[in-house]
Enzyme design. Structure first.
Site, short mmCIF file in Angstrom:
data_model
loop_
_atom_site.label_atom_id
_atom_site.label_comp_id
_atom_site.label_asym_id
_atom_site.label_seq_id
_atom_site.Cartn_x
_atom_site.Cartn_y
_atom_site.Cartn_z
N TYR A 33 -17.87 28.62 -18.52
CA TYR A 33 -17.50 29.85 -17.39
C TYR A 33 -18.21 31.03 -18.15
O TYR A 33 -18.53 31.86 -17.41
CB TYR A 33 -15.85 29.77 -17.62
CG TYR A 33 -15.36 30.88 -16.72
CD1 TYR A 33 -15.45 30.71 -15.32
CD2 TYR A 33 -14.55 31.75 -17.12
CE1 TYR A 33 -15.05 31.64 -14.47
CE2 TYR A 33 -13.95 32.91 -16.32
CZ TYR A 33 -14.41 32.89 -15.07
OH TYR A 33 -13.97 33.74 -14.41
N ASP B 32 -21.86 26.72 1.50
CA ASP B 32 -21.86 26.47 0.20
C ASP B 32 -23.01 27.48 -0.51
O ASP B 32 -24.19 27.49 -0.23
CB ASP B 32 -22.19 25.00 -0.24
CG ASP B 32 -22.15 24.49 -1.65
OD1 ASP B 32 -22.40 25.51 -2.56
OD2 ASP B 32 -22.21 23.62 -2.08
#
Length: 252
Positions: free
Chosen positions: A158, A56
């Protein structure tokens, strides 16, 4: 900088932009370590020269282990390409209520903080390699988006995260200049990645029609070719390159 005989770390390397870049680097003779979530790594196809690493990007210990694996492979770690990211859509205020803060935090955590985490830990390993001509040691390529400049409705999280990646580019290049490490960012437009695989052909055609030229979706292979060109051009540093067919996104 020569690619043959080096080690490269590519995040998000199991699919989309990352997979195309990992494959392109491997074809050029690099030992590629494709970092992605374990679930993505488990379903990734075998590619000669590519070693998948389940990790991750937001976890410092996992990234440090992945970097150590690449740096300890017997080839110098000289290339890092950050492609890992997510792009959920949500308005700041919609009929469902205010934007979920947890979602905003998650997008920034993966897209921006995850990128910074990899940049920091990989740079430490790259700085320990033997210098090349002009004391060069390698290059880090990050992935932003044209949403950093032309964020659409529903892209607050985003666009903010990718705007952070854009803003990171120059100071990172300046910080790492003393170590001989370049930092360049690619800001793609609408690329035909797995995120678009579920939409209808009509919707895909409408997206392509909005691109000035060429009127089509971009290809992951084009991102990969640009990454290879950045690696080759030693004087290219501290810059953000739009890969978008001259597209400027409308509000929606």
């Amino acid at each position: 900088m020569q690619i043959d005989g080096i080690a490269a770390l590519v995040t998000g390397g199991a699919s989309g932009l990352g997979a195309a870049t990992a494959q392109a680097l491997a074809k050029q003779g690099a030992s590629v370590f494709a970092l992605d979530l374990p679930s993505a790594v488990d379903s990734a196809p075998e590619v000669a020269g590519v070693t998948y690493v389940g990790a991750d990007v937001t976890d410092p210990e996992q990234v440090e282990a992945a970097v150590a694996q690449a740096a300890g492979s017997g080839a110098p770690l000289r290339v890092v390409v950050n492609c890992a990211g997510i792009g959920p859509s949500a308005r700041i205020l919609s009929k469902k209520g205010p934007h979920d803060l947890g979602l905003f935090r998650k997008v920034v955590e993966i897209n921006l903080i995850g990128t910074f985490n990899v940049v920091t830990l990989a740079a430490a390993a790259m700085a320990a390699t033997e210098p090349l001509e002009h004391d060069a040691r390698g290059v880090i390529i990050n992935t932003a988006s044209i949403a950093a400049y032309d964020g659409q409705i529903g892209q607050a999280a985003y666009a903010a995260s990718k705007g952070g990646v854009v803003g990171l580019t120059l100071p990172a290049a300046r910080d790492l200049s003393s170590s001989g490490i370049r930092v360049v960012t690619i800001a793609p437009g609408i690329i035909d990645t797995p995120m678009l695989a579920t939409v209808s052909e009509e919707f895909r055609a409408a997206l392509a029609a909005g691109v000035p030229f060429p009127k089509r979706l971009g290809l992951p292979a084009e991102y990969a070719r640009l990454a290879l060109s950045i690696i080759d051009q030693d004087y290219l540093n501290g810059e953000v390159i739009r890969l978008d067919g001259a597209l400027r996104m409308a509000p929606r």
